[in-house]
Design a protein around this motif. Structure first.
Motif, PDB file in Angstrom:
ATOM      1  N   GLU A  53     -13.709  -3.911  -9.184  1.00 31.70           N
ATOM      2  CA  GLU A  53     -14.332  -4.508 -10.367  1.00 31.70           C
ATOM      3  C   GLU A  53     -13.222  -5.100 -11.220  1.00 31.70           C
ATOM      4  OE1 GLU A  53     -16.891  -1.893 -12.473  1.00 31.70           O
ATOM      5  OE2 GLU A  53     -17.968  -1.225 -10.682  1.00 31.70           O
ATOM      6  N   GLY A  54     -12.841  -6.325 -10.905  1.00 28.98           N
ATOM      7  CA  GLY A  54     -11.666  -6.897 -11.547  1.00 28.98           C
ATOM      8  C   GLY A  54     -10.430  -6.408 -10.816  1.00 28.98           C
ATOM      9  N   ARG A  95      -3.928  -0.197  -8.281  1.00 29.57           N
ATOM     10  CA  ARG A  95      -4.874   0.277  -7.261  1.00 29.57           C
ATOM     11  C   ARG A  95      -4.733  -0.520  -5.980  1.00 29.57           C
ATOM     12  NH1 ARG A  95     -10.681  -0.926  -6.594  1.00 29.57           N
ATOM     13  NH2 ARG A  95     -11.503   0.584  -5.115  1.00 29.57           N
ATOM     14  N   PHE A  96      -4.580  -1.842  -6.108  1.00 33.16           N
ATOM     15  CA  PHE A  96      -4.395  -2.665  -4.920  1.00 33.16           C
ATOM     16  C   PHE A  96      -3.085  -2.318  -4.225  1.00 33.16           C
ATOM     17  CE2 PHE A  96      -2.680  -6.444  -2.791  1.00 33.16           C
ATOM     18  CZ  PHE A  96      -3.707  -6.701  -1.887  1.00 33.16           C
ATOM     19  N   ARG A 110      -0.764   1.776   1.715  1.00 32.60           N
ATOM     20  CA  ARG A 110      -1.351   2.779   2.616  1.00 32.60           C
ATOM     21  C   ARG A 110      -1.750   2.159   3.952  1.00 32.60           C
ATOM     22  NH1 ARG A 110      -3.193   5.059   6.130  1.00 32.60           N
ATOM     23  NH2 ARG A 110      -4.581   6.856   6.236  1.00 32.60           N
ATOM     24  N   TRP A 111      -2.299   0.925   3.926  1.00 36.24           N
ATOM     25  CA  TRP A 111      -2.883   0.356   5.138  1.00 36.24           C
ATOM     26  C   TRP A 111      -2.083  -0.793   5.759  1.00 36.24           C
ATOM     27  CZ3 TRP A 111      -6.254   3.475   7.069  1.00 36.24           C
ATOM     28  CH2 TRP A 111      -6.997   4.302   6.221  1.00 36.24           C
ATOM     29  N   LEU A 112      -1.232  -1.444   4.997  1.00 36.21           N
ATOM     30  CA  LEU A 112      -0.369  -2.526   5.497  1.00 36.21           C
ATOM     31  C   LEU A 112      -1.121  -3.497   6.423  1.00 36.21           C
ATOM     32  CD1 LEU A 112       2.877  -0.493   6.246  1.00 36.21           C
ATOM     33  CD2 LEU A 112       2.414  -1.988   4.292  1.00 36.21           C
ATOM     34  N   PRO A 113      -2.110  -4.212   5.894  1.00 37.13           N
ATOM     35  CA  PRO A 113      -2.880  -5.137   6.728  1.00 37.13           C
ATOM     36  C   PRO A 113      -2.033  -6.310   7.209  1.00 37.13           C
ATOM     37  CG  PRO A 113      -3.424  -5.455   4.414  1.00 37.13           C
ATOM     38  CD  PRO A 113      -2.567  -4.231   4.482  1.00 37.13           C
ATOM     39  N   GLU A 114      -2.349  -6.788   8.400  1.00 39.78           N
ATOM     40  CA  GLU A 114      -1.697  -7.984   8.938  1.00 39.78           C
ATOM     41  C   GLU A 114      -2.345  -9.250   8.407  1.00 39.78           C
ATOM     42  OE1 GLU A 114      -0.313  -6.698  13.381  1.00 39.78           O
ATOM     43  OE2 GLU A 114      -2.448  -7.054  13.078  1.00 39.78           O
TER      44      GLU A 114
END
Length: 249
Positions: free
Chosen positions: A145-146, A151-152, A158-162
């Motif tokens: 929410e905004g 937080r991001f 934590r997840w280290l997206p590609e």
């Protein structure tokens, strides 16, 4: 976005021998009763309601002598025939396209309000793919929410997206600046390539086609003398298409 809806609607209306006129019910000097009288006086019986600003919008208007179609998911009442992008399937398609490009750590970032505007089809489409794919790391969607930097940041570390799928201000004003400040370089896939000049690869939701389809639905109702609020509202979904941009994930 409204410009593209209107462009498509105007083209289809011209093909069918009609013209498109704009009326603003939000005008403080325009009551529902006055607008109804103006429309009937001009012989206008077909109405297209574009997406409203807020999800759950309710409109008080006497539709008894009109055919009407709404675009998108934001209108809660009355229940009219509706046309919109198949967001659920569009997200699934984007996920598969990214898998085809050998990405495994695929993530979704979406604003809560944006997700709500499409009945949570963004997060649902993503969840249907991320939780059922063998050999793919399951990353929970970042729904906010905004945009919140801290937080991001915790989620990202934590997840280290590609690759990150997303759309709207959360992506442009939140995710991209955050990644740039920290020198992070995951790929980006835009889930609504609706504006000119966007260089990302991603989903073209075909907004012009949605506008054309809305006019076709109104024309069909007029041809069959179907006026008023329908007993059984129909939902017409237009599939998105993948479009490669200059920045290909």
């Amino acid at each position: 976005m409204l410009r593209l809806y209107r462009k498509g609607a105007e083209q289809r209306a011209a093909q069918l021998g009609f013209r498109l006129y704009d009326f603003w019910l939000a005008d403080p000097e325009m009551s529902s009763a006055r607008l109804r009288d103006i429309l009937l006086a001009r012989g206008i019986r077909g109405l297209i309601l574009p997406p409203q600003e807020s999800f759950g919008t309710k409109i008080e208007f006497d539709f008894s002598e009109f055919t009407a179609v709404t675009i998108g998911y934001t209108l809660e009442a009355p229940k009219l025939h509706r046309v919109g992008n198949n967001v659920f399937a569009s997200v699934q398609m984007a996920y598969r396209k990214l898998q085809d490009r050998s990405y495994r750590r695929i993530a979704l970032v979406v604003d809560e309000e944006v997700d709500c505007r499409v009945s949570r089809a963004f997060s649902a489409g993503y969840g249907s793919m991320s939780s059922n794919q063998q050999g793919v790391d399951t990353i929970p969607a970042f729904v906010c929410e905004g945009f919140d930097d801290k937080r991001f940041g915790k989620w990202y570390e934590r997840w280290l997206p590609e690759v990150i799928m997303g759309t709207g201000p959360t992506l442009e004003e939140g995710v991209r600046p955050w990644l740039k400040r920290r020198g992070e370089t995951p790929a980006i896939a835009e889930l609504n390539l609706s504006e000119e000049g966007v260089t990302d690869s991603g989903v073209d939701q075909q907004l012009e086609l949605i506008g054309k389809t809305a006019v076709s639905l109104v024309f069909s109702q007029i041809s069959h003398f179907e006026y008023g609020i329908p007993e059984t509202p129909l939902l017409t979904l237009v599939d998105g298409i993948w479009r490669d941009g200059e920045r290909v994930p």
